[in-house]
Write a protein that holds these residues in place. Structure first.
Motif, PDB file in Angstrom:
ATOM      1  N   PRO A 174       0.810  -1.225   0.000  1.00 22.89           N
ATOM      2  CA  PRO A 174       0.000   0.000   0.000  1.00 22.89           C
ATOM      3  C   PRO A 174       0.843   1.274   0.000  1.00 22.89           C
ATOM      4  O   PRO A 174       0.395   2.317  -0.472  1.00 22.89           O
ATOM      5  N   ASP A 175       2.063   1.188   0.508  1.00 24.06           N
ATOM      6  CA  ASP A 175       2.949   2.356   0.524  1.00 24.06           C
ATOM      7  C   ASP A 175       3.641   2.564  -0.813  1.00 24.06           C
ATOM      8  O   ASP A 175       4.281   3.592  -1.026  1.00 24.06           O
ATOM      9  N   ARG A 176       3.518   1.585  -1.729  1.00 23.27           N
ATOM     10  CA  ARG A 176       4.166   1.701  -3.042  1.00 23.27           C
ATOM     11  C   ARG A 176       3.148   1.967  -4.143  1.00 23.27           C
ATOM     12  O   ARG A 176       3.431   1.738  -5.314  1.00 23.27           O
ATOM     13  N   VAL A 177       1.968   2.417  -3.778  1.00 20.08           N
ATOM     14  CA  VAL A 177       1.005   2.882  -4.776  1.00 20.08           C
ATOM     15  C   VAL A 177       1.505   4.215  -5.310  1.00 20.08           C
ATOM     16  O   VAL A 177       1.919   5.093  -4.537  1.00 20.08           O
ATOM     17  N   GLY A 178       1.482   4.374  -6.625  1.00 23.42           N
ATOM     18  CA  GLY A 178       1.984   5.600  -7.233  1.00 23.42           C
ATOM     19  C   GLY A 178       0.938   6.272  -8.106  1.00 23.42           C
ATOM     20  O   GLY A 178       0.179   5.604  -8.812  1.00 23.42           O
ATOM     21  N   GLU A 179       0.911   7.589  -8.045  1.00 18.01           N
ATOM     22  CA  GLU A 179       0.045   8.399  -8.902  1.00 18.01           C
ATOM     23  C   GLU A 179       0.923   9.169  -9.878  1.00 18.01           C
ATOM     24  O   GLU A 179       1.912   9.803  -9.466  1.00 18.01           O
ATOM     25  N   ARG A 180       0.572   9.127 -11.157  1.00 18.93           N
ATOM     26  CA  ARG A 180       1.385   9.806 -12.167  1.00 18.93           C
ATOM     27  C   ARG A 180       1.265  11.309 -12.013  1.00 18.93           C
ATOM     28  O   ARG A 180       0.181  11.871 -11.946  1.00 18.93           O
ATOM     29  N   THR A 181       2.399  11.981 -11.932  1.00 17.51           N
ATOM     30  CA  THR A 181       2.436  13.437 -11.829  1.00 17.51           C
ATOM     31  C   THR A 181       2.917  14.086 -13.116  1.00 17.51           C
ATOM     32  O   THR A 181       2.697  15.274 -13.324  1.00 17.51           O
ATOM     33  N   ALA A 182       3.595  13.325 -13.956  1.00 16.41           N
ATOM     34  CA  ALA A 182       4.092  13.779 -15.258  1.00 16.41           C
ATOM     35  C   ALA A 182       4.451  12.508 -16.029  1.00 16.41           C
ATOM     36  O   ALA A 182       4.546  11.428 -15.434  1.00 16.41           O
ATOM     37  N   GLY A 228       6.092   9.467 -17.067  1.00 19.48           N
ATOM     38  CA  GLY A 228       7.207   8.728 -16.488  1.00 19.48           C
ATOM     39  C   GLY A 228       7.562   9.120 -15.078  1.00 19.48           C
ATOM     40  O   GLY A 228       8.566   8.638 -14.532  1.00 19.48           O
ATOM     41  N   ARG A 229       6.772   9.957 -14.420  1.00 18.19           N
ATOM     42  CA  ARG A 229       7.056  10.413 -13.053  1.00 18.19           C
ATOM     43  C   ARG A 229       5.854  10.107 -12.168  1.00 18.19           C
ATOM     44  O   ARG A 229       4.710  10.369 -12.538  1.00 18.19           O
ATOM     45  N   TYR A 230       6.135   9.588 -10.961  1.00 18.22           N
ATOM     46  CA  TYR A 230       5.084   9.189 -10.038  1.00 18.22           C
ATOM     47  C   TYR A 230       5.412   9.662  -8.626  1.00 18.22           C
ATOM     48  O   TYR A 230       6.587   9.800  -8.256  1.00 18.22           O
ATOM     49  N   LEU A 257       9.550  -2.843 -10.999  1.00 19.03           N
ATOM     50  CA  LEU A 257       8.495  -3.798 -11.337  1.00 19.03           C
ATOM     51  C   LEU A 257       7.162  -3.164 -10.951  1.00 19.03           C
ATOM     52  O   LEU A 257       7.038  -2.589  -9.871  1.00 19.03           O
ATOM     53  N   MET A 258       6.169  -3.269 -11.849  1.00 17.56           N
ATOM     54  CA  MET A 258       4.907  -2.598 -11.544  1.00 17.56           C
ATOM     55  C   MET A 258       3.737  -3.302 -12.229  1.00 17.56           C
ATOM     56  O   MET A 258       3.886  -4.050 -13.186  1.00 17.56           O
ATOM     57  N   ALA A 259       2.547  -3.003 -11.681  1.00 15.07           N
ATOM     58  CA  ALA A 259       1.283  -3.402 -12.288  1.00 15.07           C
ATOM     59  C   ALA A 259       0.349  -2.205 -12.196  1.00 15.07           C
ATOM     60  O   ALA A 259       0.409  -1.442 -11.231  1.00 15.07           O
ATOM     61  N   PRO A 260      -0.520  -2.006 -13.179  1.00 14.78           N
ATOM     62  CA  PRO A 260      -1.431  -0.857 -13.148  1.00 14.78           C
ATOM     63  C   PRO A 260      -2.541  -1.063 -12.115  1.00 14.78           C
ATOM     64  O   PRO A 260      -2.859  -2.186 -11.722  1.00 14.78           O
ATOM     65  N   GLU A 298      10.575   4.024 -16.588  1.00 14.54           N
ATOM     66  CA  GLU A 298      11.054   4.121 -17.967  1.00 14.54           C
ATOM     67  C   GLU A 298       9.863   4.133 -18.921  1.00 14.54           C
ATOM     68  O   GLU A 298       9.013   3.250 -18.881  1.00 14.54           O
ATOM     69  N   GLY A 299       9.788   5.152 -19.766  1.00 17.64           N
ATOM     70  CA  GLY A 299       8.643   5.313 -20.647  1.00 17.64           C
ATOM     71  C   GLY A 299       7.464   5.877 -19.879  1.00 17.64           C
ATOM     72  O   GLY A 299       7.568   6.240 -18.710  1.00 17.64           O
ATOM     73  N   ASP A 300       6.337   5.965 -20.559  1.00 14.18           N
ATOM     74  CA  ASP A 300       5.131   6.443 -19.883  1.00 14.18           C
ATOM     75  C   ASP A 300       4.499   5.272 -19.136  1.00 14.18           C
ATOM     76  O   ASP A 300       4.945   4.132 -19.230  1.00 14.18           O
ATOM     77  N   GLY A 301       3.460   5.537 -18.410  1.00 16.91           N
ATOM     78  CA  GLY A 301       2.820   4.477 -17.642  1.00 16.91           C
ATOM     79  C   GLY A 301       1.373   4.813 -17.360  1.00 16.91           C
ATOM     80  O   GLY A 301       0.870   5.866 -17.775  1.00 16.91           O
ATOM     81  N   PRO A 302       0.666   3.955 -16.612  1.00 17.29           N
ATOM     82  CA  PRO A 302      -0.745   4.181 -16.312  1.00 17.29           C
ATOM     83  C   PRO A 302      -0.910   5.322 -15.305  1.00 17.29           C
ATOM     84  O   PRO A 302       0.059   5.706 -14.640  1.00 17.29           O
ATOM     85  N   PRO A 303      -2.132   5.846 -15.164  1.00 18.79           N
ATOM     86  CA  PRO A 303      -2.358   6.914 -14.170  1.00 18.79           C
ATOM     87  C   PRO A 303      -2.007   6.482 -12.747  1.00 18.79           C
ATOM     88  O   PRO A 303      -1.484   7.263 -11.966  1.00 18.79           O
TER      89      PRO A 303
END
Length: 340
Positions: free
Chosen positions: A139-147, A149-151, A185-188, A162-167
């Motif tokens: 739960p602490d590694r949930v990320g929201e896209r701010t720009a 490739g940036r979260y 490593l990530m999942a949307p 690296e590259g763009d990603g989900p919201p």
């Protein structure tokens, strides 16, 4: 833990981080195990992954959990690829007998399936379903896209992908060293999956010079919803923040200088310096009840001190002064021949 006779005690920072993680997962309350924590003891894996297994039981996702346990516990065969889905595809191919890099991981998954009494995963799940399950472990590694490739993570850390990603995403593996971390490593994630873990909080503070209030639904540092509300009167801490540059005395600065002069001559008067008054601003609270902008504070101290309609009014008398029916002025304590 501190009382255990360990040859080398763990660093205090690491110990505090471990307790913080257990609290975050709901495994402890204070220093006692919760029922969820007791259930985690029965699972021979990291508490994060154990929490994922318990969630998978409730959600009917144990086949997916077995594959994720294999992928997250063992060495990554696709190092450098942040998307988790190609790894699940590799496990499905190995399960069909196609061999390849994932054969060893399939054996680990089979061990977990026997332990969890669950059948193998038959088809590739939706990516957001994978993220929803991992959310319980990280739960602490949930990320929201701010720009692009940036979260921003729920922990407050900034990371790049690296590259763009989900919201929204969850990052079970991340390099968090340095000013900006990196998602390994990530999942949307679907935004609606965050709501069950979010908490409602009341926030008040200065924004753009205005005293504002909001009712927010937050997951750590991430604000999912924000509704404006009446903030009420500024608190003493808020006033200290707004006036940290000093009290705006204005025309009353001369009076304060006279009081300082009298104090220097030995007259027993209160200290009206900014340092003294800012230590305790409770005297200002009644006058600041209707303040909603910082500039509205500019008139408050000077007007009320200048007119003696001020909480220090009765204290601005030399100690021992017995009068009660007239307002005191600094000059009352001086001989008539004295001049300002």
């Amino acid at each position: 833990m501190e009382d255990l006779p360990l040859p080398t005690p763990p660093p205090r920072g690491a110990l505090e981080a471990a307790w913080g993680l257990l609290r975050l997962l709901g495994a402890v309350e204070g220093e006692a195990l919760t029922p969820l924590g007791q259930a985690l003891l029965a699972l021979p894996t990291h508490p994060r992954l154990g929490r994922m297994v318990l969630a998978a039981r409730e959600l009917g996702l144990l086949p997916l959990a077995a594959d994720l346990l294999a992928l997250l516990e063992e060495r990554d065969p696709l190092e450098g690829e942040p998307d988790l889905m190609p790894r699940l595809e590799g496990l499905l191919r190995a399960r069909r007998g196609e061999g390849g890099l994932f054969q060893a991981l399939e054996r680990v998954s089979a061990l977990w399936r026997r332990r969890l009494h669950t059948p193998p995963l038959k088809a590739l799940p939706h990516p957001e379903e994978v993220g929803r399950l991992l959310l319980y472990a990280y739960p602490d590694r949930v990320g929201e896209r701010t720009a692009p490739g940036r979260y921003r993570l729920a922990s407050g850390r900034a990371v790049r992908l690296e590259g763009d990603g989900p919201p929204y995403l969850v990052a079970p593996a991340a390099d968090l060293v340095g000013r900006e971390g990196r998602v390994l490593l990530m999942a949307p994630l679907a935004r609606e999956d965050l709501r069950p873990l979010a908490r409602e909080e009341i926030r008040r503070g200065w924004e753009g010079g205005r005293w504002v209030g909001f009712r927010e639904r937050r997951l750590g540092a991430l604000v999912l919803e924000r509704t404006p509300m009446d903030p009420g009167p500024p608190t003493e801490e808020a006033l200290k923040e707004a006036l940290k540059g000093g009290l705006p005395w204005g025309e009353a600065e001369g009076l304060r200088a006279r009081v300082a002069f009298l104090r220097a001559q030995g007259v027993d008067l209160p200290d009206l310096s900014d340092e003294a008054l800012l230590q305790d601003l409770s005297w200002l609270l009644p006058y600041a009840e209707g303040v909603r902008r910082k500039e509205e504070l500019e008139a408050l101290p000077s007007v009320h001190v200048k007119t003696w309609d001020h909480p220090f009014r009765m204290d601005l008398r030399p100690r021992g002064w017995a009068g009660t029916h007239r307002r005191w002025s600094p000059w009352n304590s001086l001989p008539h021949s004295s001049t300002p």
